[in-house]
Design an enzyme around this catalytic site. Structure first.
Site, PDB file in Angstrom:
ATOM      1  N   ASP A 140      -3.935  -4.246  -7.678  1.00  0.00           N
ATOM      2  CA  ASP A 140      -3.446  -3.508  -6.524  1.00  0.00           C
ATOM      3  C   ASP A 140      -4.649  -2.793  -5.911  1.00  0.00           C
ATOM      4  O   ASP A 140      -5.652  -2.572  -6.586  1.00  0.00           O
ATOM      5  CB  ASP A 140      -2.374  -2.513  -6.949  1.00  0.00           C
ATOM      6  CG  ASP A 140      -1.825  -1.733  -5.762  1.00  0.00           C
ATOM      7  OD1 ASP A 140      -1.734  -2.309  -4.674  1.00  0.00           O
ATOM      8  OD2 ASP A 140      -1.498  -0.550  -5.936  1.00  0.00           O
ATOM      9  N   LYS A 141      -4.547  -2.435  -4.635  1.00  0.00           N
ATOM     10  CA  LYS A 141      -5.702  -1.812  -3.983  1.00  0.00           C
ATOM     11  C   LYS A 141      -5.647  -0.290  -4.088  1.00  0.00           C
ATOM     12  O   LYS A 141      -6.426   0.325  -4.808  1.00  0.00           O
ATOM     13  CB  LYS A 141      -5.783  -2.225  -2.510  1.00  0.00           C
ATOM     14  CG  LYS A 141      -6.991  -1.624  -1.776  1.00  0.00           C
ATOM     15  CD  LYS A 141      -7.099  -2.143  -0.364  1.00  0.00           C
ATOM     16  CE  LYS A 141      -6.096  -1.521   0.571  1.00  0.00           C
ATOM     17  NZ  LYS A 141      -6.396  -0.089   0.869  1.00  0.00           N
ATOM     18  N   THR A 142      -4.706   0.317  -3.378  1.00  0.00           N
ATOM     19  CA  THR A 142      -4.663   1.773  -3.298  1.00  0.00           C
ATOM     20  C   THR A 142      -4.287   2.385  -4.643  1.00  0.00           C
ATOM     21  O   THR A 142      -3.264   2.057  -5.226  1.00  0.00           O
ATOM     22  CB  THR A 142      -3.646   2.221  -2.229  1.00  0.00           C
ATOM     23  OG1 THR A 142      -3.954   1.587  -0.993  1.00  0.00           O
ATOM     24  CG2 THR A 142      -3.677   3.736  -2.057  1.00  0.00           C
TER      25      THR A 142
ATOM     26  N   ARG B 219      -8.991   1.083   7.594  1.00  0.00           N
ATOM     27  CA  ARG B 219      -7.620   1.100   8.124  1.00  0.00           C
ATOM     28  C   ARG B 219      -7.713   1.472   9.591  1.00  0.00           C
ATOM     29  O   ARG B 219      -8.160   2.567   9.939  1.00  0.00           O
ATOM     30  CB  ARG B 219      -6.782   2.129   7.352  1.00  0.00           C
ATOM     31  CG  ARG B 219      -5.374   2.354   7.901  1.00  0.00           C
ATOM     32  CD  ARG B 219      -4.383   1.409   7.323  1.00  0.00           C
ATOM     33  NE  ARG B 219      -3.037   1.698   7.799  1.00  0.00           N
ATOM     34  CZ  ARG B 219      -2.186   2.527   7.197  1.00  0.00           C
ATOM     35  NH1 ARG B 219      -2.558   3.146   6.084  1.00  0.00           N
ATOM     36  NH2 ARG B 219      -0.976   2.708   7.668  1.00  0.00           N
TER      37      ARG B 219
END
Length: 330
Positions: free
Chosen positions: A88-90, A264
């Site tokens: 997963d990233k965050t 982002r």
């Protein structure tokens, strides 16, 4: 595992051969079953489970010396076959929150240089007003509370937020939230007694919708005779509801250049509403009636920094020829 599979194949072949051979010799079926089971015990050594257990314990001790602890020893054999890691990233590869990186404003349909300090924008800049108003923040016990992205965005403006608890007629009628430049902000100049203070009241909020990929607010600036609409959201969605004359020609290349670097990117836009629109009408109007024909303002850039241990771990996996994949949202 391959060795066990090979033994299983040999045992199966032996069982089939024995069954055929004994069947042709017309032996009793009970005798055939016993001899077939004998073949399994011959092919698969009885000490094999014990040998595999000893191997797992030895492997576990080697891992423990490297400060790697395993609570399920059978999984050690599975780990030896791993060819890909999915992260997963965050919160896993990166820190939990987003940080403000800068804004890329648009002037005369051209992107300007990125500004890392929002206070460098003019006090009456629509970009600054969009950052200060287009959010769902609220004050709880004196602290800003809401979406972490909105908190970081608003903090970058160095403005202050006030939730009006009593009626006021400065913005027609009741205004739930007012934002204004902080007195300590570099963008705030001294105000004379006769000068109208620069304050923006948030008249109505259209909350973020995952299907629309955007949110918007209707605002009223103190001293002006009309309301404004500020919108923020996914760039591809915002550009579809903007006046195409306000979109810079290098919109797509610039957006791509930021997204491939892991930023982002959020698009900002606004429009001035009809001066005849009253406060009561604003509370009943549908969002699709106002979220159109917008003027594109620019990009809000947020960054999600990597954790210090991310790069070394990915490098070790790469050296071991293990593929690394990041599983995250769009």
């Amino acid at each position: 595992m391959k060795f066990i599979a090979l033994l299983a194949c040999v045992a199966t072949a032996g069982m089939i051969y024995a069954c055929v051979l004994f069947a042709r010799s017309h032996y009793h079926y009970g005798f055939v079953i016993k001899r077939v089971l004998d073949i399994i015990t011959i092919v698969v050594p009885p000490a094999l489970p014990a040998a595999m257990t000893v191997g797992s314990v030895y492997a576990q001790n080697r891992l423990q010396r490297r400060q790697i602890f395993c609570i399920s020893p059978p999984r050690i054999n599975v780990c030896g076959k791993l060819k890909m890691f999915c992260f997963d990233k965050t919160g896993t590869l990166t820190e939990d929150g987003l940080d403000f990186w800068g804004v890329v404003p648009v002037c005369n349909n051209l992107f300007q240089s990125a500004i890392s300090n929002a206070s460098d924008l003019l006090q009456n800049s629509p970009v600054l007003a969009a950052m200060a108003t287009c959010h769902s923040l609220t004050m709880i016990e004196g602290e800003l509370t809401g979406d972490p992205l909105d908190v970081k965005m608003f903090a970058a403006t160095q403005w202050e937020l006030e939730e009006v608890g009593v009626e006021t007629t400065r913005f027609d009628r009741l205004i739930p939230t007012v934002v204004r430049p902080s007195l300590s902000s570099s963008t705030c100049s001294p105000i004379s007694l006769l000068e109208v203070p620069y304050e923006i009241g948030i008249v109505r909020q259209f909350p973020f919708s995952s299907s629309l990929q955007m949110m918007s607010v209707m605002t009223r600036t103190l001293g002006k005779d009309h309301m404004d609409l500020y919108v923020k959201g996914a760039p591809e969605k915002i550009v579809s509801i903007c006046d195409q004359c306000s979109i810079p020609l290098d919109f797509d290349p610039l957006l791509h250049s930021y997204t491939v670097r892991g930023f982002r990117v959020i698009a900002l836009a606004f429009r001035s509403l009809d001066p005849k629109l009253t406060w009561h009408q604003a509370q009943r109007i549908k969002r699709d009636q106002v979220e159109k024909d917008l003027t594109f303002l620019g990009f809000l850039i947020m960054q999600n920094t990597l954790k210090p241990e991310t790069t070394p771990v990915i490098c070790k996996l790469k050296d071991a020829n293990i593929r690394s994949v990041m599983v995250t949202g769009k």
